[in-house]
Design a protein around this motif. Structure first.
Motif, mmCIF file in Angstrom:
data_model
loop_
_atom_site.group_PDB
_atom_site.id
_atom_site.type_symbol
_atom_site.label_atom_id
_atom_site.label_comp_id
_atom_site.label_asym_id
_atom_site.label_seq_id
_atom_site.Cartn_x
_atom_site.Cartn_y
_atom_site.Cartn_z
ATOM 1 N N CYS A 86 -4.572 -0.537 -13.595
ATOM 2 C CA CYS A 86 -4.256 -0.859 -12.205
ATOM 3 C C CYS A 86 -3.464 -2.157 -12.066
ATOM 4 C CB CYS A 86 -5.531 -0.944 -11.366
ATOM 5 S SG CYS A 86 -6.338 0.655 -11.097
ATOM 6 N N SER A 115 -1.052 4.061 -11.519
ATOM 7 C CA SER A 115 -1.943 4.462 -12.613
ATOM 8 C C SER A 115 -2.730 5.726 -12.272
ATOM 9 C CB SER A 115 -2.924 3.332 -12.927
ATOM 10 O OG SER A 115 -3.871 3.201 -11.881
ATOM 11 N N TYR A 157 -5.540 5.614 -10.843
ATOM 12 C CA TYR A 157 -6.953 5.240 -10.928
ATOM 13 C C TYR A 157 -7.386 4.452 -9.690
ATOM 14 C CZ TYR A 157 -7.321 6.216 -15.982
ATOM 15 O OH TYR A 157 -7.358 6.809 -17.214
ATOM 16 N N CYS A 164 -9.710 1.354 -9.707
ATOM 17 C CA CYS A 164 -10.282 0.445 -10.697
ATOM 18 C C CYS A 164 -11.291 -0.488 -10.028
ATOM 19 C CB CYS A 164 -9.187 -0.379 -11.360
ATOM 20 S SG CYS A 164 -7.984 0.612 -12.296
ATOM 21 N N ASN A 202 -7.149 0.043 -5.479
ATOM 22 C CA ASN A 202 -6.910 1.462 -5.268
ATOM 23 C C ASN A 202 -5.448 1.742 -5.633
ATOM 24 O OD1 ASN A 202 -6.780 4.104 -4.501
ATOM 25 N ND2 ASN A 202 -7.077 3.746 -2.314
ATOM 26 N N ASP A 203 -5.236 2.261 -6.854
ATOM 27 C CA ASP A 203 -3.893 2.528 -7.355
ATOM 28 C C ASP A 203 -3.691 4.030 -7.556
ATOM 29 O OD1 ASP A 203 -1.343 1.674 -8.201
ATOM 30 O OD2 ASP A 203 -1.939 1.696 -10.300
ATOM 31 N N GLN A 204 -4.301 4.805 -6.668
ATOM 32 C CA GLN A 204 -4.159 6.253 -6.736
ATOM 33 C C GLN A 204 -2.829 6.669 -6.094
ATOM 34 O OE1 GLN A 204 -8.270 8.240 -6.299
ATOM 35 N NE2 GLN A 204 -8.402 6.446 -4.962
ATOM 36 N N ALA A 207 -3.831 4.046 -0.950
ATOM 37 C CA ALA A 207 -3.148 3.297 -2.014
ATOM 38 C C ALA A 207 -1.739 2.896 -1.525
ATOM 39 C CB ALA A 207 -3.019 4.165 -3.259
ATOM 40 N N PHE A 208 -1.283 1.772 -1.917
ATOM 41 C CA PHE A 208 -1.842 0.768 -2.782
ATOM 42 C C PHE A 208 -2.628 -0.235 -1.931
ATOM 43 C CE2 PHE A 208 -1.516 -3.267 -5.081
ATOM 44 C CZ PHE A 208 -2.000 -2.900 -6.319
ATOM 45 N N TYR A 244 -6.239 -3.252 -2.174
ATOM 46 C CA TYR A 244 -7.091 -3.982 -3.119
ATOM 47 C C TYR A 244 -7.935 -5.019 -2.391
ATOM 48 C CZ TYR A 244 -3.419 -7.494 -2.572
ATOM 49 O OH TYR A 244 -2.525 -8.390 -2.048
#
Length: 200
Positions: free
Chosen positions: A110, A116, A118, A120, A154-156, A181-182, A184
């Motif tokens: 991430c 990514s 994901y 994370c 949150n890099d989904q 996303a994106f 954090y």
């Protein structure tokens, strides 16, 4: 958890630095028993027996709680649904034992450029400490032992409503939903959270 918008400033550039001097890999071949491979990983990284024992105890704690398979000295494969990376006591980031470079930090997916896919979760603030890489929608990933503090990215897949992670308390009540996303949070609090479902 409070949310900050924008891109994470990867101040974790220091995470790319070597934790020690370069060491040639002493990993055993893939046919070696897991315990022998993990011992070789510890030896190649010059870990003390106390460090190795403490790290294995942390890994065993996660295995008991989450299941999965230990695939490296500090790495658990969650059956294709994600991974757990465990940091040594006193170190800010998990090491990369899986590739045989146990003197270097494992760079969180991430924190790399790009997507990514994901969610994370990090045990410590500012994307530090043990981390859980969550990948599979509808799956519960437990963080209930982490306590206060923590962070997440949150890099989904971008701009999809379904790619918003949901956090639940011990009663199973959703207490927070991340932005799409994106997104954090460098300074969150896992204390009220029992588990996370990364997407639905």
């Amino acid at each position: 958890m409070a949310v900050t918008k924008g891109r994470v400033a990867v101040a974790a550039a220091g995470a790319l630095l070597m934790l020690g001097t370069g060491v040639a890999s002493a990993q055993a071949g893939p046919a070696a028993p897991a315990s022998a491979r993990f011992a070789a990983q510890a030896e190649s990284a010059h870990l003390t027996s106390a460090q190795t024992t403490a790290l294995q105890a942390k890994v065993d704690g996660y295995l008991a709680k989450t299941g999965g398979t230990q695939v490296a000295l500090n790495k658990i494969d969650l059956g294709g649904k994600g991974e757990i990376l465990v940091a040594l006591k006193g170190e800010a980031h998990p090491r990369d034992f899986a590739s045989g470079k146990g003197t270097r930090v494992a760079v969180s997916p991430c924190l790399r450029a790009g997507v990514s896919h994901y969610f994370c979760a990090y045990r410590g603030d500012s994307y530090t400490g043990d981390e859980i890489l969550m990948y599979t929608c509808g799956t519960r990933y437990y963080v209930s032992t982490w306590g206060r503090g923590g962070s997440w990215i949150n890099d989904q897949t971008r701009n999809q409503e379904s790619r918003r992670a949901r956090m639940y308390n011990p009663s199973g009540t959703m207490i927070y939903k991340t932005p799409r996303a994106f997104s954090y949070d460098a300074h969150g609090d896992w204390n009220p959270v029992r588990y996370v479902i990364p997407c639905g």
